[in-house]
Structures are given as structure tokens and as C-alpha cells.
Design a protein around this motif. Structure first.
Motif, PDB file in Angstrom:
ATOM      1  N   GLY A 141     -24.754  -7.312 -35.336  1.00  0.00           N
ATOM      2  CA  GLY A 141     -24.794  -9.160 -36.025  1.00  0.00           C
ATOM      3  C   GLY A 141     -22.865  -9.314 -35.266  1.00  0.00           C
ATOM      4  N   TYR A 142     -22.364  -8.499 -35.194  1.00  0.00           N
ATOM      5  CA  TYR A 142     -20.956  -8.266 -35.743  1.00  0.00           C
ATOM      6  C   TYR A 142     -20.262  -8.819 -33.946  1.00  0.00           C
ATOM      7  CZ  TYR A 142     -19.855  -8.270 -40.817  1.00  0.00           C
ATOM      8  OH  TYR A 142     -19.559  -8.318 -41.811  1.00  0.00           O
ATOM      9  N   ILE A 143     -19.729  -9.294 -33.709  1.00  0.00           N
ATOM     10  CA  ILE A 143     -18.710  -9.475 -32.527  1.00  0.00           C
ATOM     11  C   ILE A 143     -17.523  -8.041 -33.149  1.00  0.00           C
ATOM     12  CG2 ILE A 143     -16.970 -10.440 -30.949  1.00  0.00           C
ATOM     13  CD1 ILE A 143     -18.723 -13.314 -31.453  1.00  0.00           C
ATOM     14  N   THR A 144     -17.357  -7.508 -32.002  1.00  0.00           N
ATOM     15  CA  THR A 144     -16.241  -6.485 -32.519  1.00  0.00           C
ATOM     16  C   THR A 144     -15.627  -6.108 -31.642  1.00  0.00           C
ATOM     17  OG1 THR A 144     -17.535  -5.278 -30.863  1.00  0.00           O
ATOM     18  CG2 THR A 144     -18.821  -4.697 -33.321  1.00  0.00           C
ATOM     19  N   SER A 145     -14.446  -4.776 -31.194  1.00  0.00           N
ATOM     20  CA  SER A 145     -13.353  -5.241 -30.956  1.00  0.00           C
ATOM     21  C   SER A 145     -13.367  -5.939 -29.345  1.00  0.00           C
ATOM     22  CB  SER A 145     -13.386  -3.597 -30.486  1.00  0.00           C
ATOM     23  OG  SER A 145     -14.420  -3.300 -28.983  1.00  0.00           O
ATOM     24  N   GLN A 157     -12.918 -11.109 -33.211  1.00  0.00           N
ATOM     25  CA  GLN A 157     -12.563  -9.691 -34.240  1.00  0.00           C
ATOM     26  C   GLN A 157     -13.642  -9.560 -35.036  1.00  0.00           C
ATOM     27  OE1 GLN A 157      -9.064  -7.574 -33.272  1.00  0.00           O
ATOM     28  NE2 GLN A 157      -8.919  -7.254 -31.358  1.00  0.00           N
ATOM     29  N   ASN A 158     -14.430  -8.432 -35.425  1.00  0.00           N
ATOM     30  CA  ASN A 158     -15.152  -8.029 -36.251  1.00  0.00           C
ATOM     31  C   ASN A 158     -15.749  -9.721 -37.178  1.00  0.00           C
ATOM     32  OD1 ASN A 158     -14.550  -5.119 -35.811  1.00  0.00           O
ATOM     33  ND2 ASN A 158     -12.481  -6.384 -36.706  1.00  0.00           N
ATOM     34  N   TYR A 159     -16.080 -10.552 -36.330  1.00  0.00           N
ATOM     35  CA  TYR A 159     -17.133 -11.451 -37.035  1.00  0.00           C
ATOM     36  C   TYR A 159     -18.517 -11.224 -36.614  1.00  0.00           C
ATOM     37  CZ  TYR A 159     -18.079 -16.362 -37.860  1.00  0.00           C
ATOM     38  OH  TYR A 159     -18.438 -17.145 -38.380  1.00  0.00           O
ATOM     39  N   ASP A 160     -19.029 -11.478 -38.224  1.00  0.00           N
ATOM     40  CA  ASP A 160     -20.399 -11.288 -38.312  1.00  0.00           C
ATOM     41  C   ASP A 160     -21.359 -12.972 -37.904  1.00  0.00           C
ATOM     42  OD1 ASP A 160     -22.950 -11.026 -39.430  1.00  0.00           O
ATOM     43  OD2 ASP A 160     -22.393 -10.989 -41.312  1.00  0.00           O
ATOM     44  N   ILE A 161     -21.682 -13.254 -36.025  1.00  0.00           N
ATOM     45  CA  ILE A 161     -21.838 -14.709 -35.928  1.00  0.00           C
ATOM     46  C   ILE A 161     -23.235 -14.807 -36.788  1.00  0.00           C
ATOM     47  CG2 ILE A 161     -22.310 -12.945 -33.574  1.00  0.00           C
ATOM     48  CD1 ILE A 161     -21.625 -16.640 -33.294  1.00  0.00           C
ATOM     49  N   VAL A 162     -24.411 -13.492 -36.323  1.00  0.00           N
ATOM     50  CA  VAL A 162     -25.868 -13.527 -37.037  1.00  0.00           C
ATOM     51  C   VAL A 162     -25.676 -13.989 -38.206  1.00  0.00           C
ATOM     52  CG1 VAL A 162     -27.520 -12.400 -37.287  1.00  0.00           C
ATOM     53  CG2 VAL A 162     -26.450 -12.104 -34.804  1.00  0.00           C
TER      54      VAL A 162
END
Length: 291
Positions: free
Chosen positions: A72-76, A83-88
Motif C-alpha cells: 500500500g506504499y508509494i515506494t521509490s 516516497q515511502n508514503y502509506d497511501i492505502v
């Protein structure tokens, strides 16, 4: 059901509400800034609409594999604030409803497979060629994942003999995205693609790369249809050139009825630029039925 759909792009966030038939009932657009600026607006919209499920098709790279760390994260992503944001996690915590999650191009592939030009087929590919190049793969009736999601824009392609441009990709230079995405057109020719419509040599080179990619995906994944979308594909002469070069490159090797009827095999999207949002509706429904 009242279903939320979020097509999360690099420049704008398309927030919509739809129903189980894929109808879009309401839609707004919010600029993509930082999570601190953009997330509260999106959370407020979906909360006020009282959605019962949400589907997110997001710019990447992301982690769409359930059960793994940082699902559920946007990663690199090159978009540093995301970056590394837990959008879900952010949406699930606020909305208290199921949240489906995948890449924006996988959502588009799913939208066409559910409501559009690949409906009824078990295997299809959606390629978007715009600011970047993305590839969504619908395989055996479901979106393809592995360790993450396909990054088909970064396959290596053979350089056109008349193309001296080094390629725009910061990682690979002359991968598919580096040679064929919108920014590479502008850097190669000095103006935006929309101003090059009458320059045949531009589209000869562009179609050469896209046709190569279509052939690669055809022989590897054996799709029943390939859909070409994105801003670059708005050039009217481009799709016929891609089909022509694809047939030349294939050289009669694969002789299925689909490949032999190339005008029905390599096609434009059918959902008037709403394939991504409609795919997000399907992602939400899948999250409901397969939590």
C-alpha cells in the motif's frame, strides 16, 4: 454501492464516485502537490461522499502485493515528497472501508478489460505513452503482479538507425521510455510532440520503438489484444505506423487470427480517457469481494 475511485497522477489527482456498473457519478480534480497539501483535500472529498469502498490507481513505483512489508506504499518514486508514503493506510484509517490498490496503468488495463475494448478477453495489455511509459498486464483474467508490478516501460529496445538521441531515462538512457516518452520527443526535436504532427520522420522513429515493444510483449505474454493510450498516441498518424512496423517485425512468425488482423489487435482505448477511473472502480469492488 457508492464507490470511490482515485486516479493518482504525477500532476493531478482525479477523485471520482461511481457505481458497480462502472458509471461515474461525480468527479473532481486536485493538483498533485505534497501529501501534506493534497491528502486532506482527497480525504475530505471521499469522506463527504460516504463511499463504501475505494480503488486507487497510483503513479509508481508502488508495492501492490498484499501480505508483504509496506503493502500500500508509494515506494521509490522520483516525486520525493511521496516516497515511502502509506497511501492505502491513510485512506483506510480515515474512511474505514476496503481499499483496492494498483498502478495507474494497471488500473487503465483493468478499466478496458472490465468495460472497454478488451472486455471479454482473458489476456490483454494496456500501454500508456505520455510523460513516461507504463505497461499494465491483464493475464488469465487478473492483473499481473510478481515481486511488485510490471515496469514494461524500461525494456531495452534496438535503436533506430537514424536516431542519434542518447535517451532520456536517468537509469537506462535508451530503454523504451527513454526513447519514446513525451519528454524524449521534446528533447530530441526541440519542441513538444504536438508541434511535430507534420514531421513524418518524427513518427517513423517513434513508431519503430513502439512497434518493437508491442512485438516483445506479444511473444512473451501472448496477449489477445494490445491497447495503446497516453498523450503521445493522440498523434493521428502514429497508430497506423505502429501496426505496419509491428507486422514487418513479426515477419509472419506468429500467425494467430488476432495477430493477422493487426487493426483489431493493436488498438486505441475505448473509454474516452476514463479507463483509469473505471479501473479504480473495479479495484474497489475487488477489495470488497477479496479482502
Amino acid at each position: 454501492m457508492k464507490i470511490g475511485a482515485l486516479e493518482a497522477g504525477g500532476t493531478k489527482m482525479v477523485c471520482a464516485v461511481g457505481n458497480e456498473e462502472g458509471e461515474i457519478l461525480k468527479k473532481i480534480t486536485i493538483p498533485t502537490e505534497t501529501p501534506r497539501e493534497t491528502m486532506p483535500k482527497m480525504l475530505d472529498f471521499f469522506e463527504q461522499e460516504q463511499v463504501e469502498a475505494l480503488g486507487i490507481g497510483c503513479f509508481g513505483p508502488i508495492n501492490p502485493v498484499k501480505g508483504t512489508p509496506h503493502y500500500g506504499y508509494i515506494t521509490s518514486t522520483p516525486k520525493i515528497p511521496w516516497q515511502n508514503y502509506d497511501i492505502v493506510g491513510a485512506f483506510a484509517q480515515r474512511l474505514h472501508c476496503p481499499v483496492g490498490f494498483d498502478t495507474d496503468v494497471n488500473a487503465a488495463a483493468l478499466g478496458e478489460a472490465s468495460y472497454g475494448i478488451t472486455k471479454g478477453l482473458r489476456n490483454s495489455i494496456y500501454i500508456t505513452i505520455g510523460t513516461g511509459v507504463g505497461v499494465g498486464v491483464f493475464s488469465e483474467g487478473r492483473l499481473l503482479h510478481g515481486m511488485m508490478h510490471p515496469e514494461g516501460g524500461h525494456i531495452l529496445v534496438k535503436r533506430h538507425p537514424d536516431d542519434p538521441y542518447e535517451g532520456a531515462c536517468p537509469f537506462h538512457k535508451d530503454c523504451f521510455e527513454g526513447l519514446a516518452a513525451g519528454p524524449s520527443l521534446e528533447k530530441r526535436w526541440g519542441v513538444k510532440g504536438a508541434q511535430l504532427s507534420d514531421r513524418r520522420e518524427v513518427w517513423e522513429i517513434e513508431s519503430y520503438y513502439i512497434a518493437q515493444a508491442c512485438m516483445d510483449y506479444c511473444v512473451i505474454l501472448s496477449p489477445e489484444r494490445i491497447v495503446l493510450g497516453g498523450g503521445v498516441m493522440k498523434q493521428p498518424s502514429l497508430l497506423p505506423l505502429v501496426r505496419e512496423k509491428f507486422a514487418e517485425m513479426m515477419a509472419g512468425y506468429i500467425q494467430t487470427p488476432q495477430v493477422q488482423d493487426v487493426e483489431k489487435y493493436i488498438v486505441a482505448p475505448a473509454l474516452d480517457d476514463e479507463q483509469g477511473v473505471k479501473g479504480c472502480i473495479r479495484l474497489a469492488l475487488e477489495a470488497v469481494h477479496n479482502p
